[in-house]
Design a protein around this motif. Structure first.
Motif, PDB file in Angstrom:
ATOM      1  N   ILE A 165      76.752   0.113  -4.657  1.00 45.51           N
ATOM      2  CA  ILE A 165      75.963   0.694  -3.574  1.00 45.51           C
ATOM      3  C   ILE A 165      74.503   0.671  -3.991  1.00 45.51           C
ATOM      4  O   ILE A 165      74.151   1.081  -5.106  1.00 45.51           O
ATOM      5  CB  ILE A 165      76.398   2.145  -3.275  1.00 45.51           C
ATOM      6  N   ALA A 166      73.654   0.185  -3.111  1.00 42.68           N
ATOM      7  CA  ALA A 166      72.207   0.154  -3.346  1.00 42.68           C
ATOM      8  C   ALA A 166      71.532   1.142  -2.399  1.00 42.68           C
ATOM      9  O   ALA A 166      71.739   1.082  -1.182  1.00 42.68           O
ATOM     10  CB  ALA A 166      71.651  -1.251  -3.135  1.00 42.68           C
ATOM     11  N   LEU A 167      70.747   2.046  -2.957  1.00 41.18           N
ATOM     12  CA  LEU A 167      70.021   3.054  -2.195  1.00 41.18           C
ATOM     13  C   LEU A 167      68.529   2.912  -2.431  1.00 41.18           C
ATOM     14  O   LEU A 167      68.092   2.426  -3.474  1.00 41.18           O
ATOM     15  CB  LEU A 167      70.460   4.468  -2.602  1.00 41.18           C
ATOM     16  N   GLU A 168      67.746   3.362  -1.470  1.00 44.13           N
ATOM     17  CA  GLU A 168      66.296   3.387  -1.637  1.00 44.13           C
ATOM     18  C   GLU A 168      65.899   4.578  -2.514  1.00 44.13           C
ATOM     19  O   GLU A 168      66.434   5.668  -2.361  1.00 44.13           O
ATOM     20  CB  GLU A 168      65.604   3.509  -0.282  1.00 44.13           C
ATOM     21  N   ASP A 169      64.973   4.358  -3.417  1.00 44.36           N
ATOM     22  CA  ASP A 169      64.432   5.436  -4.238  1.00 44.36           C
ATOM     23  C   ASP A 169      63.344   6.135  -3.422  1.00 44.36           C
ATOM     24  O   ASP A 169      62.202   5.683  -3.369  1.00 44.36           O
ATOM     25  CB  ASP A 169      63.852   4.875  -5.535  1.00 44.36           C
ATOM     26  N   LEU A 170      63.717   7.249  -2.786  1.00 45.40           N
ATOM     27  CA  LEU A 170      62.801   7.945  -1.881  1.00 45.40           C
ATOM     28  C   LEU A 170      62.092   9.120  -2.550  1.00 45.40           C
ATOM     29  O   LEU A 170      61.512   9.953  -1.861  1.00 45.40           O
ATOM     30  CB  LEU A 170      63.580   8.449  -0.656  1.00 45.40           C
ATOM     31  N   SER A 171      62.130   9.210  -3.873  1.00 41.38           N
ATOM     32  CA  SER A 171      61.449  10.306  -4.551  1.00 41.38           C
ATOM     33  C   SER A 171      59.946  10.225  -4.282  1.00 41.38           C
ATOM     34  O   SER A 171      59.329   9.168  -4.414  1.00 41.38           O
ATOM     35  CB  SER A 171      61.722  10.262  -6.053  1.00 41.38           C
ATOM     36  N   GLY A 172      59.366  11.348  -3.877  1.00 39.17           N
ATOM     37  CA  GLY A 172      57.939  11.414  -3.589  1.00 39.17           C
ATOM     38  C   GLY A 172      57.534  10.811  -2.271  1.00 39.17           C
ATOM     39  O   GLY A 172      56.343  10.644  -1.992  1.00 39.17           O
ATOM     40  N   ILE A 173      58.516  10.494  -1.386  1.00 39.73           N
ATOM     41  CA  ILE A 173      58.192   9.822  -0.128  1.00 39.73           C
ATOM     42  C   ILE A 173      57.355  10.716   0.782  1.00 39.73           C
ATOM     43  O   ILE A 173      56.505  10.248   1.529  1.00 39.73           O
ATOM     44  CB  ILE A 173      59.496   9.369   0.591  1.00 39.73           C
ATOM     45  N   ARG A 174      57.585  12.038   0.709  1.00 38.08           N
ATOM     46  CA  ARG A 174      56.826  12.934   1.584  1.00 38.08           C
ATOM     47  C   ARG A 174      55.351  12.957   1.221  1.00 38.08           C
ATOM     48  O   ARG A 174      54.490  13.126   2.078  1.00 38.08           O
ATOM     49  CB  ARG A 174      57.409  14.354   1.507  1.00 38.08           C
ATOM     50  N   GLU A 175      55.053  12.811  -0.069  1.00 31.14           N
ATOM     51  CA  GLU A 175      53.664  12.796  -0.491  1.00 31.14           C
ATOM     52  C   GLU A 175      53.002  11.453  -0.188  1.00 31.14           C
ATOM     53  O   GLU A 175      51.802  11.401   0.101  1.00 31.14           O
ATOM     54  CB  GLU A 175      53.559  13.090  -1.999  1.00 31.14           C
ATOM     55  N   ARG A 176      53.796  10.363  -0.229  1.00 30.84           N
ATOM     56  CA  ARG A 176      53.210   9.030  -0.026  1.00 30.84           C
ATOM     57  C   ARG A 176      53.044   8.684   1.444  1.00 30.84           C
ATOM     58  O   ARG A 176      52.096   7.992   1.819  1.00 30.84           O
ATOM     59  CB  ARG A 176      54.101   7.962  -0.692  1.00 30.84           C
ATOM     60  N   ALA A 177      53.985   9.154   2.274  1.00 33.76           N
ATOM     61  CA  ALA A 177      53.973   8.739   3.674  1.00 33.76           C
ATOM     62  C   ALA A 177      52.870   9.452   4.447  1.00 33.76           C
ATOM     63  O   ALA A 177      52.648  10.651   4.276  1.00 33.76           O
ATOM     64  CB  ALA A 177      55.335   9.032   4.310  1.00 33.76           C
ATOM     65  N   ARG A 178      52.191   8.720   5.296  1.00 31.57           N
ATOM     66  CA  ARG A 178      51.169   9.280   6.175  1.00 31.57           C
ATOM     67  C   ARG A 178      51.720   9.272   7.597  1.00 31.57           C
ATOM     68  O   ARG A 178      51.832   8.224   8.231  1.00 31.57           O
ATOM     69  CB  ARG A 178      49.886   8.466   6.096  1.00 31.57           C
ATOM     70  N   LEU A 179      52.056  10.446   8.070  1.00 30.70           N
ATOM     71  CA  LEU A 179      52.724  10.561   9.360  1.00 30.70           C
ATOM     72  C   LEU A 179      52.007  11.580  10.228  1.00 30.70           C
ATOM     73  O   LEU A 179      51.354  12.504   9.731  1.00 30.70           O
ATOM     74  CB  LEU A 179      54.182  11.011   9.163  1.00 30.70           C
ATOM     75  N   LYS A 180      52.159  11.407  11.530  1.00 28.15           N
ATOM     76  CA  LYS A 180      51.649  12.403  12.462  1.00 28.15           C
ATOM     77  C   LYS A 180      52.555  13.628  12.431  1.00 28.15           C
ATOM     78  O   LYS A 180      53.700  13.562  12.001  1.00 28.15           O
ATOM     79  CB  LYS A 180      51.588  11.822  13.873  1.00 28.15           C
ATOM     80  N   LYS A 181      52.034  14.756  12.917  1.00 25.77           N
ATOM     81  CA  LYS A 181      52.771  16.009  12.801  1.00 25.77           C
ATOM     82  C   LYS A 181      54.161  15.945  13.432  1.00 25.77           C
ATOM     83  O   LYS A 181      55.140  16.378  12.803  1.00 25.77           O
ATOM     84  CB  LYS A 181      51.967  17.157  13.414  1.00 25.77           C
TER      85      LYS A 181
END
Length: 390
Positions: free
Chosen positions: A274-290
């Motif tokens: 099984i291959a998964l994405e390493d999403l550690s720190g994704i909230r800090e890296r992603a630039r999203l609207k509210k």
């Protein structure tokens, strides 16, 4: 491999009152030990025991083992605080969050979990009862129940301490079991890529999509109801909001268990990893609207990944984590990367070779390919062992 099995106790109202008094006494004693540790800066088990053991045992009528567990629980709490400070999880020294955590003693909720060892708790598995220490004496033949498979694991592999907890008026014991793992498959026949998202919670490279559309509508309704209750600021509104939050968390957990079970079973059946994405720190890296932040950050993707990880380890399915960068923009056929390859949320059209596929399915193929190359290059997952409630 260690996991935690939760069994539900079935006390009478009088027994429940005694268990509640026991938890309250243990946590009041822990508050006393915490205050002593904070004022004297003595936070090692042996030294703190010398300062507080006699007082705790006499003032709160605790047994010898209970008093020692209370002191150890306090020391463990300060050790965890020190670990969070060292890791920078509480922000910079002097920040509001840092000061809130360090400028006063650690406190324990009246119904915080209390550890029990085999001197304080004995199991009668054949009768489905326990004998447990309380401040009113030994409570014998207290019945319990649970999922049959988990109870069999508990009977065969229980190891170490158990924790007594109270949740919403219900009583539980959390028991650690150490179960053997199947040997990891050294030569998987490829990897199943898993793309995580919102419209589809998980899409696998074998073509299975676990849709989240109906769930997203329920979550949106829950969010609106929580906002309405938050505006009222009454006691009954706060109680209802708390019940709704617990219900939503249980629903999310149940869905994540079902999805992870299906993915791992498919990988085991087909001899793949099984291959998964390493999403550690994704909230800090992603630039999203509210609005996007609310939608994306409210789903427990880390929990889903952890469930897949520990279920896979139990049956010997290898798991690798890959870099998630550009998985939604890369073509799974020619590996051309272009932001224009994804004209909308659901469609993928390669600008280079013309390949057309559902965007989430294409991303899962990319993740599966990256997982295979990571395995070939020896980059097997080094995620630490997990301790989860089964």
């Amino acid at each position: 491999m260690k996991i935690v099995v939760r069994v539900k106790l079935l006390p009478t109202p009088q027994q429940a009152s005694t268990l509640q008094a026991t938890l309250h006494a243990c946590n009041e004693a822990a508050d006393h030990a915490s205050h002593t540790a904070f004022t004297t800066n003595v936070k090692r088990n042996r030294e703190l025991r010398a300062l507080t053991y006699t007082t705790i045992k006499s003032r709160w009528s605790l047994g010898a083992q209970a008093a020692q567990h209370v002191i150890k629980k306090t020391c463990d709490a300060y050790a965890s605080l020190a670990g969070n400070i060292k890791a920078g999880n509480l922000g910079r020294p002097g920040s509001k969050r840092y000061r809130r955590a360090t400028e006063k003693p650690i406190t324990f909720r009246p119904e915080s979990a209390q550890p029990y060892d085999d001197r304080m708790l004995s199991w009668q598995m054949e009768h489905r009862t326990v004998s447990i220490w309380t401040v009113a004496g030994r409570m014998k033949r207290l019945p319990f129940t649970g999922e049959e498979q988990q109870l069999r694991l508990l009977a065969r592999h229980r190891q170490g301490e158990s924790d007594l907890i109270s949740q919403n008026g219900q009583w539980y014991l959390l028991a650690t079991v150490d179960i053997p793992e199947d040997p990891c498959n050294p030569a998987p026949h490829g990897f199943i890529g898993v793309d995580l998202g919102i419209a589809n919670i998980a899409t696998t490279s074998t073509g299975h999509r676990h849709s989240g559309r109906r769930l997203n509508r329920s979550r949106e309704n829950d969010r609106r109801n929580r906002d309405k209750l938050a505006k009222k600021q009454t006691r009954s509104a706060k109680r209802r909001a708390k019940r709704r939050a617990g219900k939503e968390a249980r629903r999310v957990r149940d869905i994540n268990h079902k999805i992870s079970k299906h993915i791992v079973a498919e990988a085991q059946r087909t001899g793949r990893g099984i291959a998964l994405e390493d999403l550690s720190g994704i909230r800090e890296r992603a630039r999203l609207k509210k609005p996007q932040r609310v939608t994306i950050n409210s789903w427990a993707f880390a929990q889903l990944g952890a469930f897949i990880e520990y279920k896979a380890r139990r049956v010997g399915v290898p798991v690798v984590y890959v870099d998630p960068a550009y998985t939604s923009q890369e073509c799974s056929r020619c590996h051309h990367i272009d932001k224009r390859n994804r004209p909308n949320q659901a469609e993928f059209t390669c600008r280079n070779c013309g390949f057309v596929e559902h965007a989430d399915l294409n991303a899962s193929h990319v993740i599966g390919d990256r997982g295979w190359w990571a395995w070939v290059c020896g980059a097997e997952s080094q995620v630490p062992a997990l301790t989860l409630i089964a």
